[in-house]
Design a protein around this motif. Structure first.
Motif, PDB file in Angstrom:
ATOM      1  N   ALA A 116       0.821  -1.209   0.000  1.00  0.00           N
ATOM      2  CA  ALA A 116       0.000   0.000   0.000  1.00  0.00           C
ATOM      3  C   ALA A 116       0.858   1.263   0.000  1.00  0.00           C
ATOM      4  O   ALA A 116       0.446   2.308  -0.500  1.00  0.00           O
ATOM      5  CB  ALA A 116      -0.925   0.012   1.208  1.00  0.00           C
ATOM      6  N   ARG A 117       2.053   1.175   0.559  1.00  0.00           N
ATOM      7  CA  ARG A 117       2.948   2.338   0.649  1.00  0.00           C
ATOM      8  C   ARG A 117       4.384   1.838   0.673  1.00  0.00           C
ATOM      9  O   ARG A 117       4.683   0.833   1.300  1.00  0.00           O
ATOM     10  CB  ARG A 117       2.645   3.137   1.903  1.00  0.00           C
ATOM     11  N   ILE A 118       5.251   2.574  -0.020  1.00  0.00           N
ATOM     12  CA  ILE A 118       6.677   2.250  -0.061  1.00  0.00           C
ATOM     13  C   ILE A 118       7.444   3.506   0.317  1.00  0.00           C
ATOM     14  O   ILE A 118       7.161   4.591  -0.200  1.00  0.00           O
ATOM     15  CB  ILE A 118       7.116   1.800  -1.475  1.00  0.00           C
ATOM     16  N   GLU A 119       8.385   3.358   1.222  1.00  0.00           N
ATOM     17  CA  GLU A 119       9.267   4.470   1.565  1.00  0.00           C
ATOM     18  C   GLU A 119      10.692   3.949   1.570  1.00  0.00           C
ATOM     19  O   GLU A 119      10.991   2.945   2.219  1.00  0.00           O
ATOM     20  CB  GLU A 119       8.912   5.072   2.921  1.00  0.00           C
ATOM     21  N   SER A 120      11.554   4.636   0.827  1.00  0.00           N
ATOM     22  CA  SER A 120      12.958   4.232   0.759  1.00  0.00           C
ATOM     23  C   SER A 120      13.819   5.203   1.550  1.00  0.00           C
ATOM     24  O   SER A 120      13.651   6.420   1.459  1.00  0.00           O
ATOM     25  CB  SER A 120      13.431   4.177  -0.696  1.00  0.00           C
ATOM     26  N   PHE A 121      14.736   4.637   2.323  1.00  0.00           N
ATOM     27  CA  PHE A 121      15.693   5.385   3.124  1.00  0.00           C
ATOM     28  C   PHE A 121      17.072   5.139   2.516  1.00  0.00           C
ATOM     29  O   PHE A 121      17.459   3.985   2.332  1.00  0.00           O
ATOM     30  CB  PHE A 121      15.669   4.898   4.581  1.00  0.00           C
ATOM     31  N   LEU A 122      17.797   6.219   2.196  1.00  0.00           N
ATOM     32  CA  LEU A 122      19.066   6.115   1.480  1.00  0.00           C
ATOM     33  C   LEU A 122      20.242   6.473   2.377  1.00  0.00           C
ATOM     34  O   LEU A 122      20.153   7.396   3.185  1.00  0.00           O
ATOM     35  CB  LEU A 122      19.054   7.061   0.272  1.00  0.00           C
ATOM     36  N   SER A 123      21.361   5.784   2.195  1.00  0.00           N
ATOM     37  CA  SER A 123      22.563   6.078   2.973  1.00  0.00           C
ATOM     38  C   SER A 123      23.321   7.281   2.424  1.00  0.00           C
ATOM     39  O   SER A 123      24.112   7.888   3.134  1.00  0.00           O
ATOM     40  CB  SER A 123      23.493   4.865   3.006  1.00  0.00           C
ATOM     41  N   ASP A 124      23.098   7.633   1.153  1.00  0.00           N
ATOM     42  CA  ASP A 124      23.865   8.704   0.515  1.00  0.00           C
ATOM     43  C   ASP A 124      22.963   9.492  -0.437  1.00  0.00           C
ATOM     44  O   ASP A 124      23.019   9.305  -1.651  1.00  0.00           O
ATOM     45  CB  ASP A 124      25.063   8.105  -0.231  1.00  0.00           C
ATOM     46  N   VAL A 125      22.152  10.377   0.124  1.00  0.00           N
ATOM     47  CA  VAL A 125      21.217  11.153  -0.692  1.00  0.00           C
ATOM     48  C   VAL A 125      21.978  12.018  -1.699  1.00  0.00           C
ATOM     49  O   VAL A 125      21.581  12.118  -2.860  1.00  0.00           O
ATOM     50  CB  VAL A 125      20.269  11.997   0.181  1.00  0.00           C
ATOM     51  N   ASP A 126      23.079  12.632  -1.278  1.00  0.00           N
ATOM     52  CA  ASP A 126      23.863  13.470  -2.200  1.00  0.00           C
ATOM     53  C   ASP A 126      24.405  12.634  -3.366  1.00  0.00           C
ATOM     54  O   ASP A 126      24.401  13.091  -4.512  1.00  0.00           O
ATOM     55  CB  ASP A 126      25.022  14.161  -1.470  1.00  0.00           C
ATOM     56  N   GLY A 127      24.843  11.423  -3.085  1.00  0.00           N
ATOM     57  CA  GLY A 127      25.333  10.535  -4.135  1.00  0.00           C
ATOM     58  C   GLY A 127      24.222  10.140  -5.103  1.00  0.00           C
ATOM     59  O   GLY A 127      24.441  10.064  -6.316  1.00  0.00           O
ATOM     60  N   VAL A 128      23.036   9.911  -4.591  1.00  0.00           N
ATOM     61  CA  VAL A 128      21.879   9.594  -5.438  1.00  0.00           C
ATOM     62  C   VAL A 128      21.534  10.807  -6.303  1.00  0.00           C
ATOM     63  O   VAL A 128      21.283  10.674  -7.498  1.00  0.00           O
ATOM     64  CB  VAL A 128      20.677   9.148  -4.585  1.00  0.00           C
ATOM     65  N   ASN A 129      21.532  11.999  -5.699  1.00  0.00           N
ATOM     66  CA  ASN A 129      21.244  13.211  -6.463  1.00  0.00           C
ATOM     67  C   ASN A 129      22.234  13.391  -7.616  1.00  0.00           C
ATOM     68  O   ASN A 129      21.848  13.794  -8.712  1.00  0.00           O
ATOM     69  CB  ASN A 129      21.286  14.441  -5.562  1.00  0.00           C
ATOM     70  N   ALA A 130      23.499  13.085  -7.377  1.00  0.00           N
ATOM     71  CA  ALA A 130      24.525  13.235  -8.409  1.00  0.00           C
ATOM     72  C   ALA A 130      24.422  12.148  -9.480  1.00  0.00           C
ATOM     73  O   ALA A 130      24.697  12.398 -10.655  1.00  0.00           O
ATOM     74  CB  ALA A 130      25.917  13.212  -7.769  1.00  0.00           C
ATOM     75  N   PHE A 131      24.010  10.940  -9.102  1.00  0.00           N
ATOM     76  CA  PHE A 131      23.969   9.826 -10.054  1.00  0.00           C
ATOM     77  C   PHE A 131      22.733   9.862 -10.940  1.00  0.00           C
ATOM     78  O   PHE A 131      22.806   9.638 -12.133  1.00  0.00           O
ATOM     79  CB  PHE A 131      24.036   8.484  -9.300  1.00  0.00           C
ATOM     80  N   PHE A 132      21.574  10.124 -10.341  1.00  0.00           N
ATOM     81  CA  PHE A 132      20.311  10.092 -11.081  1.00  0.00           C
ATOM     82  C   PHE A 132      19.991  11.480 -11.620  1.00  0.00           C
ATOM     83  O   PHE A 132      19.204  12.221 -11.035  1.00  0.00           O
ATOM     84  CB  PHE A 132      19.178   9.575 -10.202  1.00  0.00           C
ATOM     85  N   VAL A 133      20.605  11.839 -12.739  1.00  0.00           N
ATOM     86  CA  VAL A 133      20.377  13.160 -13.363  1.00  0.00           C
ATOM     87  C   VAL A 133      19.697  12.997 -14.691  1.00  0.00           C
ATOM     88  O   VAL A 133      19.694  11.933 -15.272  1.00  0.00           O
ATOM     89  CB  VAL A 133      21.695  13.934 -13.523  1.00  0.00           C
TER      90      VAL A 133
END
Length: 128
Positions: free
Chosen positions: A111-128
């Protein structure tokens, strides 16, 4: 199937659908009003609503060449969480992060999915 076995099975099926790019299999696990939220300011951040958007988000994430290594499936009384180690390489960008994806279940479906990331800045840089 007992409660914890049912949660475990949903978690395993969710991971398998991601890892095998089985978007129809993923949709089958989802409630009609499902939402998936990811932190950050990247191309995958925000909230996807409904099975089509959630499957589309999963497809977009996988399209970056991610390897979804399952470390653990964790169950509570009612829900399940996946502990993942996600890695990918694109041009000069490298992603190497740990993720906890919590699947809130209702009537045996996600019904709901929430993801918690260890490196939000790294995700921001990778997924452009």
């Amino acid at each position: 199937m007992s409660g914890t076995s049912a949660q475990y099975a949903v978690g395993k099926a969710f991971h398998s659908a991601l890892a095998e790019a089985d978007w129809n299999g993923l949709r089958a696990l989802l409630h009609d009003d499902v939402a998936w939220t990811l932190p950050g300011d990247s191309a995958i951040s925000g909230t996807a609503q409904g099975p089509d958007e959630v499957a589309g988000l999963a497809r977009r994430i996988a399209g970056y060449g991610l390897r979804f290594e399952l470390l653990h499936i964790l169950v509570s009384r009612d829900n399940v969480a996946l502990s993942l180690h996600n890695t990918a390489r694109r041009d000069d960008s490298v992603l190497d992060e740990h993720v906890a994806t919590v699947l809130a279940l209702r009537d045996g479906k996600v019904a709901r999915i929430e993801s918690f990331l260890s490196d939000v800045d790294g995700v921001n840089a990778f997924f452009v």
